[in-house]
Motif scaffolding. Structure first.
Motif, short mmCIF file in Angstrom:
data_model
loop_
_atom_site.label_atom_id
_atom_site.label_comp_id
_atom_site.label_asym_id
_atom_site.label_seq_id
_atom_site.Cartn_x
_atom_site.Cartn_y
_atom_site.Cartn_z
N VAL A 11 -10.29 1.29 -13.97
CA VAL A 11 -10.29 0.18 -13.37
C VAL A 11 -8.89 -0.37 -13.03
N PRO A 12 -8.56 -1.17 -12.27
CA PRO A 12 -7.11 -1.70 -12.04
C PRO A 12 -6.64 -2.21 -13.33
N VAL A 13 -5.29 -1.90 -13.78
CA VAL A 13 -4.67 -2.46 -14.79
C VAL A 13 -3.43 -3.39 -14.39
N ILE A 14 -3.36 -4.42 -15.01
CA ILE A 14 -2.27 -5.28 -14.75
C ILE A 14 -1.32 -5.24 -16.16
N GLY A 15 -0.20 -4.71 -16.15
CA GLY A 15 0.76 -4.56 -17.37
C GLY A 15 1.61 -6.18 -17.33
N VAL A 16 1.65 -6.54 -18.66
CA VAL A 16 2.41 -7.55 -19.01
C VAL A 16 3.57 -7.27 -19.95
N PRO A 17 4.43 -7.15 -19.65
CA PRO A 17 5.82 -6.94 -20.51
C PRO A 17 6.23 -8.12 -21.30
N THR A 18 6.28 -7.77 -22.79
CA THR A 18 6.72 -9.15 -23.73
C THR A 18 8.20 -9.09 -23.87
N VAL B 139 4.42 -3.66 -7.73
CA VAL B 139 4.88 -2.42 -8.19
C VAL B 139 6.14 -2.10 -7.95
N ASN B 140 6.85 -0.95 -8.28
CA ASN B 140 8.27 -0.58 -7.98
C ASN B 140 8.70 -0.42 -6.59
N ILE B 141 9.93 -0.74 -6.44
CA ILE B 141 10.45 -0.16 -4.95
C ILE B 141 10.06 0.76 -4.34
N ASP B 142 9.62 0.67 -3.14
CA ASP B 142 8.90 1.74 -2.41
C ASP B 142 7.80 2.72 -2.87
N ASN B 143 7.17 1.92 -3.88
CA ASN B 143 6.07 2.57 -4.25
C ASN B 143 4.95 2.35 -3.27
N GLY B 144 4.83 3.01 -2.49
CA GLY B 144 3.59 2.64 -1.50
C GLY B 144 2.60 3.41 -2.24
N VAL B 145 2.42 4.52 -2.90
CA VAL B 145 1.66 5.22 -3.54
C VAL B 145 0.73 4.38 -4.45
N GLY B 146 1.52 3.98 -5.20
CA GLY B 146 1.03 2.91 -6.35
C GLY B 146 0.38 1.81 -5.83
N ALA B 147 1.05 1.27 -5.02
CA ALA B 147 0.34 -0.21 -4.40
C ALA B 147 -0.99 0.32 -3.62
N GLY B 148 -0.98 1.43 -2.99
CA GLY B 148 -2.30 1.88 -2.25
C GLY B 148 -3.32 2.06 -3.25
N ILE B 149 -3.03 2.40 -4.36
CA ILE B 149 -4.28 2.97 -5.21
C ILE B 149 -4.72 1.81 -5.87
N THR B 150 -3.58 0.72 -6.52
CA THR B 150 -3.99 -0.37 -7.04
C THR B 150 -4.78 -1.29 -5.97
N ALA B 151 -4.35 -1.40 -4.71
CA ALA B 151 -5.40 -1.99 -3.83
C ALA B 151 -6.72 -1.36 -3.69
N GLY B 152 -6.56 -0.14 -3.61
CA GLY B 152 -7.98 0.60 -3.38
C GLY B 152 -8.78 0.43 -4.67
#
Ligand SMILES: Nc1ncnc2c1ncn2[C@@H]1O[C@H](COP(=O)(O)O)[C@@H](O)[C@H]1O
Ligand SMILES: Nc1ncnc2c1ncn2[C@@H]1O[C@H](COP(=O)(O)O)[C@@H](O)[C@H]1O
Ligand SMILES: Nc1ncnc2c1ncn2[C@@H]1O[C@H](COP(=O)(O)O)[C@@H](O)[C@H]1O
Ligand SMILES: Nc1ncnc2c1ncn2[C@@H]1O[C@H](COP(=O)(O)O)[C@@H](O)[C@H]1O
Ligand SMILES: [Mg+2]
Ligand SMILES: [Mg+2]
Ligand SMILES: [Mg+2]
Ligand SMILES: [Mg+2]
Ligand SMILES: [Mg+2]
Ligand SMILES: [Mg+2]
Ligand SMILES: [Mg+2]
Ligand SMILES: [Mg+2]
Lengths: 218, 218, 218, 218, 218, 218, 218, 218
Positions: free
Chosen positions: B156-163, A191-204
């Motif tokens: 559901v979790p999503v993984i983005g893959v830029p091309t 996830v992006n720099i300092d994006n703890g929220v996004g990381a937490g959601i994805t892991a959750g």
């Protein structure tokens, strides 16, 4: 039915009035309001307005959770591992932890294990993996090497969270993010720099999906 | 015991001799060799040397899988959704798909649904989610807006893959990657530009972890 | 004869004395002075000096319009649609709106409809298009995906306005701008990050040109 | 009912088979297929397959239009001005012109008037404005100064189109794009480097909207 | 008296005539000519002209050393450790090795030990350190994590050499270089991407300085 | 004998003590001390310490010149033209002017003539060229188009001075510098963003060299 | 009356037909055509068409000058010093030299004196300055340190010309240009990477202005 | 047995509590605590808590060393040369010096010798080399040319330390770092911008390795 992610109020660019209004809306609707990056000048007012409510406030990350009376956080059985490299990475790590916990997961923390001292990492990682964890969050700034090392040693998916720690060229998390994107190790997304929220959601979401299956099994 | 990711030979920077030697090693050890980005000048030689073996070759992505006699690919029950925005994104999408399939997952593809025509997306996405998919890969170049749209619509979790599709400023996948990193939608993590292999492994790991639980349930 | 754009005093890099002098010049010449990004330390003085004049001041964007006695803003019949993604984009959106309004256009606003919740967008957009709008301004930060989505759904020209919302890589509007420049959707042109004034003028010019023809018809 | 933008096949990243299939689809559906950036290796085949059809091919921009028998391009009355700075900008300018013409607009060209010789610009610009043009496209590489100069002298909206002309720092269109984004002149919006197609569509949409009103007037 | 660095002819941007002339000059002056990045079109001619001379040619790195008759390479006793992460890093590693060897050092190589498989690294590193090595060169592309890991485990100075291996954002060695510059581990300095020559010279100078002292001891 | 450039104390990164010591040194040695970018917190102290000396202080640029008693500034006859685009560029322009004046040149200023209003430029430029000026400094931020326009209209060398005016992508002078480096016009060289001191010295050196010849003629 | 800069045809992005037409135009108008960066595929044709004309062709820089019969290049008395750091910088240096010579200046060359061997520089620079040169061009790639060193040692204006020599981070002239822009030495202005033509014109204009005064003196 | 690098507490991103705890730990364990970039708000508290201990505090670099009672700093005999370009580079230089001194080395300083005045450099450098120094640290901002010049004149390894001095493009140390990475001179490795600690450790390790051999000789 399987639940997705909680809504989170991003405080940083909001006025106190906007934060209060949005929090009230969420409390009325879902019984809980989560506010990340609470602005310094809004904190007291928010505490005052919701003085009657139960609250959780994490100073380092300036994240707050407010619970409406009678709200009970469910426990999903999702298991999230959380590893961070240095003292300065803790605020972002805790931001992620709080989100995953609010999503019902159990979060196991390993803090302060950088690549500069790999020996300190091996033992805690082994016991983490023995807990049959569902996903690992690795929070690291500067060289951002730790997530690659962890992903190389672990059979579960790893989410790398670069932090804005470091100065000079590649500082403020840039080298860390790029190094994670360039990882040689399998099974690392970022996830992006300092994006703890996004990381937490994805892991959750990952852990809860596993837990849901696990849970419905019994 | 829970299995991790398969080893993949990154062909692009290797000589034919190196590819052959590594493939032989993997075939002897695991019964299967996966080669990504096969160099044009190595293809014929590799085909010739392994003429007796079963093979799978995907032209667009230049990815090859070679199976030793008697090798059977297990089926894990993991379910991966794969959505791609444009015709030019298909090679990277197929790279990811092959990896996830080699990891035993079932991959459901929705191709050619860009944000410029959202109406075409809604119906297939609904039926994908009804299949109770474990994770979604979204492959997109240029503006990279599709993964954010999908993540906003999916639990559901999503993984983005830029091309690396697109020219001018932000071209070659840069705008796509940055837009995904800056997503407003919850539950989106990313891999690097054109990294179909990494995306496939991460998705495979997530889906297999769910499937493992699911499977051991019955 | 067809009119172009109003002169706007860019306050940010000016002293109070410079702002006052330029405003007096414009009021004498055209009966109206528009000042964007009024510096905090100039606001009171400007209000005081022009206390006798009619004024319009928009706090979020720090934009002010001062009218000389007897000034009447003409109404051209130009129709501008204005869509913004999040709360933090409102100051830039209002900056654009004020300019277009000062140019005589009617501005129809749709606020707070991000790509993370597309369903909230469809209905208001439909009614906007039914008003036979001449041009749409779409203001968005972070992933900058909204203008591409709107342009894909609309038969009128769209001007994308990236805002400096977002942190980490591609933050401060960079990802948003790049994503708009890389759009897959037809009919989208952009202005620079946070340039509400430029967006408002361009939209005003387009709408007024249509309106001029429309008007001279009857 | 008002019409939007034509679909354009972006040839650069497609195989000959993909181009042929998409062209056949468009010809069947709309009576016309537009292909931009035709790959060198596809040209002969496309010409051969559609040998019976009327065609328009612009060598410099490698853009082709194929018309089904009986197709007649409508004339909308939209008026687009097209100004380009140097000889090397002509391919992108012609790409934009072809699109606007296919959208039914009349395109008036002024080529080869750089800022290094402003005197050559004044006269043609004056006569362009006297034609009561609806919108001006300005195509320029290197310093990208021309669109700012034109926008400063014109009361109609201007779309800047940077081209990838120029070497060294800021080369390949970067300085041109940035300079246009930073313009001091009112009423200038931009598209990405070399994006003649996007510029043509935006200009066509603006001009056609004016023309539609104009036309329905009489 | 202590000797510094040998002159190296950088072949890449030179004509065959220039290379021949400079090589002849060095052979006459010092008895040895070292040519890095020999252009493909110069190789045969150079081999022919110096057919009578002893030569050393490393294909992967296109580096050549030519010795005048009677030239004897001195052995200084300097000890350089050389570790590289992947197969693709070998050409740069060998470029560095050849330079250090030409400076009289003994080079001990450990190849193909990436961070994705740390266990393979521990044993060889231990035995390297037991050889009482003077300096370690670590050559790595992609995530560039290896030099930080090595520097964290070693009490001798480490020179990081990023290679242009890797694609996407941070590719071509950029992430590797930045990650090394941002290292958390003590005692790591770097040279530019792919600069095997510079790395070899620096390591050679360090090792020879130690060796000189060591040597003059006995 | 021909004289070079005066030494200038760069105040920004110095303590008050360092500034005082260096100024005293220069006053003793050359009779004059020039201090650029005087830090706010040093100003009063410097004024106090040198209260007995003649002084010249330019507020906008925070540049100060202190003259020892009896110092007389020579007049060389060098002629420098100085053109600036907007109000915000004046501090940098004045920094350059003061340096050129301290080098003995006559500086003719034309301020506030941007490319957005070219007509305002033509007349003053003509009269400037009629003064038989030796070199022109053009100071501009944002789009940086003015120096290219001036260089296209003038037969004398032009030095472009980008200023850090402008926000968004290419802001803080980046677009301006790049556009100047990419100029289509002949005879334009540049200095770095906001480097009024460097611009003034270069212009002063050019003008003085011409003046020296001119002077020694009579 | 004082003359400005010659027109130069930038060959790189032109077709042979365009080059021929422009050259014929210039020959008819001014008696001379200068073509820079002649495309390989145009060279023979241009030579053939103008076979009857006197010509000057510089292979390394691919620059050509064609003289109409009877054309005589005037000699202005302008004096340009030209210093280049390495063998690879010579093409750009010669491009600059040819332009300055075509403008009537005398060019004194010092080649192959990099900062890695400063002692080789001192003597030639001293004798250059003794020739009472009007301006110095310094051409350098890689670290770009030479122009700063020269400017620190010379009382005349210096124009830095970065070349695209160097690989890795800051390669292709980027570090060289940035280092020149950041110079600590007084009196250094720059042109873009590889812009020998622009450097030659600027130097020619400076030197000719001095020479004009010098000349009109006697 | 040979000793490596001391642990250094990076104060910048730590709270006073964290600094105190870590310092106490180090004092207990090793008898010494080194704190770099002490935050302004922590200084007094740290001084107070350790008032009984011997201390060394360097204001410019905000670096502090605290010694437990009875601690004696060993002297290794390592010899480090330290050269800095300007007044503003001194804090970073002193940070490096303190580290090397804490590692037991003797540090010989040459300050304030930029490339703008090379003559001031030659004499002190000669005497430095005559001291038979083991390694040279060169600290420079802005153009970053000095380390290349020094490395070209010295037979010992050089570590370049760019500083964040300089404004405009390439400012804050970027040009300095890139120029050092692109050096033409042999034997120059670098650390990141402002990384005095890393430079000091690397130099200390090199010098101590030589000294160890030297010492064990006698
Ligand atoms: N196309 C690819 N993109 C990214 N990583 C890859 C690719 N192909 C193989 N890999 C990974 O790169 C590593 C193999 O590198 P190598 O040892 O050089 O073959 C393995 O960890 C693979 O998972
Ligand atoms: N906030 C703003 N952003 C972009 N351009 C602006 C802004 N405010 C004013 N301008 C434009 O800047 C110019 C005025 O600049 P100035 O003469 O410095 O006041 C006018 O052309 C305005 O249209
Ligand atoms: N592959 C290389 N990478 C970096 N520097 C090199 C390389 N080969 C030679 N050099 C250095 O470049 C300089 C030679 O440049 P030249 O005079 O152009 O041959 C010497 O100082 C060499 O040490
Ligand atoms: N504002 C400025 N911008 C660029 N260079 C400057 C400035 N002020 C002084 N200088 C130059 O910086 C050098 C002085 O640096 P210092 O020794 O740090 O005072 C001299 O060569 C000056 O010409
Ligand atoms: Mg793993
Ligand atoms: Mg979602
Ligand atoms: Mg549309
Ligand atoms: Mg205009
Ligand atoms: Mg170490
Ligand atoms: Mg000119
Ligand atoms: Mg000088
Ligand atoms: Mg040296």
């Amino acid at each position: 039915r399987r639940k997705g992610a909680p809504e989170v109020i991003f405080g940083e660019t909001k006025t106190t009035e906007q934060i209060l209004a949005m929090a009230q809306g969420l409390l009325a609707g879902t019984g809980r309001a989560i506010i990340s990056r609470m602005p310094a000048q809004s904190l007291e007012m928010v505490k005052e307005v919701f003085a009657q409510y139960e609250m959780r406030y994490q100073e380092a990350s300036r994240m707050m959770v407010i619970y409406a009376p009678g709200y009970t956080r469910r426990s999903t059985g999702g298991r999230v591992g959380l590893i961070s490299a240095g003292t300065s990475d803790i605020p972002v790590a805790e931001e992620a932890a709080m989100i995953a916990e609010e999503m019902g997961c159990k979060v196991t923390r390993i803090f302060d294990v950088g690549v500069a001292g790999l020996h300190r990492l091996i033992e805690p990682l082994r016991s983490l993996l023995e807990e049959d964890i569902d996903v690992i969050l690795v929070v690291a700034g500067m060289d951002g090497a730790l997530p690659s090392v962890i992903a190389g040693l672990s059979p579960v998916p790893v989410i790398g969270v670069p932090t804005s720690v470091g100065y000079g060229m590649g500082g403020k998390g840039v080298a860390a993010l790029l190094s994670m994107l360039q990882t040689c190790a399998p099974g690392l997304a970022v996830v992006n720099i300092d994006n703890g929220v996004g990381a937490g959601i994805t892991a959750g979401m990952i852990a809860n999906r596993v837990a849901h299956t696990r849970g419905s099994r019994s």
